[in-house]
Write a protein that holds these residues in place. Sequence first.
Motif, PDB file in Angstrom:
ATOM      1  N   VAL A  82      73.707 -70.369  -9.736  1.00  0.00           N
ATOM      2  CA  VAL A  82      74.867 -70.422  -8.848  1.00  0.00           C
ATOM      3  C   VAL A  82      75.084 -69.004  -8.315  1.00  0.00           C
ATOM      4  N   TYR A  83      75.168 -68.886  -6.990  1.00  0.00           N
ATOM      5  CA  TYR A  83      75.317 -67.563  -6.395  1.00  0.00           C
ATOM      6  C   TYR A  83      76.244 -67.602  -5.199  1.00  0.00           C
ATOM      7  N   ALA A  84      76.725 -66.426  -4.832  1.00  0.00           N
ATOM      8  CA  ALA A  84      77.567 -66.253  -3.647  1.00  0.00           C
ATOM      9  C   ALA A  84      76.938 -65.172  -2.781  1.00  0.00           C
ATOM     10  N   GLU A  85      77.201 -65.269  -1.504  1.00  0.00           N
ATOM     11  CA  GLU A  85      76.588 -64.360  -0.535  1.00  0.00           C
ATOM     12  C   GLU A  85      77.650 -63.731   0.346  1.00  0.00           C
ATOM     13  N   THR A  86      77.497 -62.433   0.589  1.00  0.00           N
ATOM     14  CA  THR A  86      78.279 -61.745   1.611  1.00  0.00           C
ATOM     15  C   THR A  86      77.276 -61.219   2.639  1.00  0.00           C
ATOM     16  N   ASP A  87      77.744 -60.486   3.615  1.00  0.00           N
ATOM     17  CA  ASP A  87      76.837 -59.923   4.616  1.00  0.00           C
ATOM     18  C   ASP A  87      75.824 -58.968   3.993  1.00  0.00           C
ATOM     19  N   ALA A  88      76.182 -58.326   2.881  1.00  0.00           N
ATOM     20  CA  ALA A  88      75.319 -57.304   2.306  1.00  0.00           C
ATOM     21  C   ALA A  88      74.769 -57.628   0.914  1.00  0.00           C
ATOM     22  N   THR A  89      75.373 -58.601   0.224  1.00  0.00           N
ATOM     23  CA  THR A  89      75.054 -58.809  -1.188  1.00  0.00           C
ATOM     24  C   THR A  89      74.888 -60.278  -1.528  1.00  0.00           C
TER      25      THR A  89
END
Length: 94
Positions: A70-77
């Motif tokens: 399970v993961y989350a994404e931002t513009d950089a990470t």
Amino acid sequence: MHALEWRETARADLLEIIEYIADDNPDAAQRLKDEIESKAENLRKHPKLYRSGRVAGTREMVVRSNYIVVYAETDATVSILRILHAARQWPAAF
């Protein structure tokens, strides 16, 4: 390319899974660990490759048929939040 961040909960999940498997088969445990880490590393290039998560703002990558990253994404990470066995209830019941 995104930076890859492992949350403490995800590292703890991975360690628990690997220790459990290693009790019976240390080689299989190492192969699974390597596979999970390798696939997680690939998320840096392709974070949208996997399905939307059951928790808002997350995505889920299936590793083999039994483990879910399970993961989350931002513009950089890309942040690895949890590593779960597929039989485990997710999200946890309230």
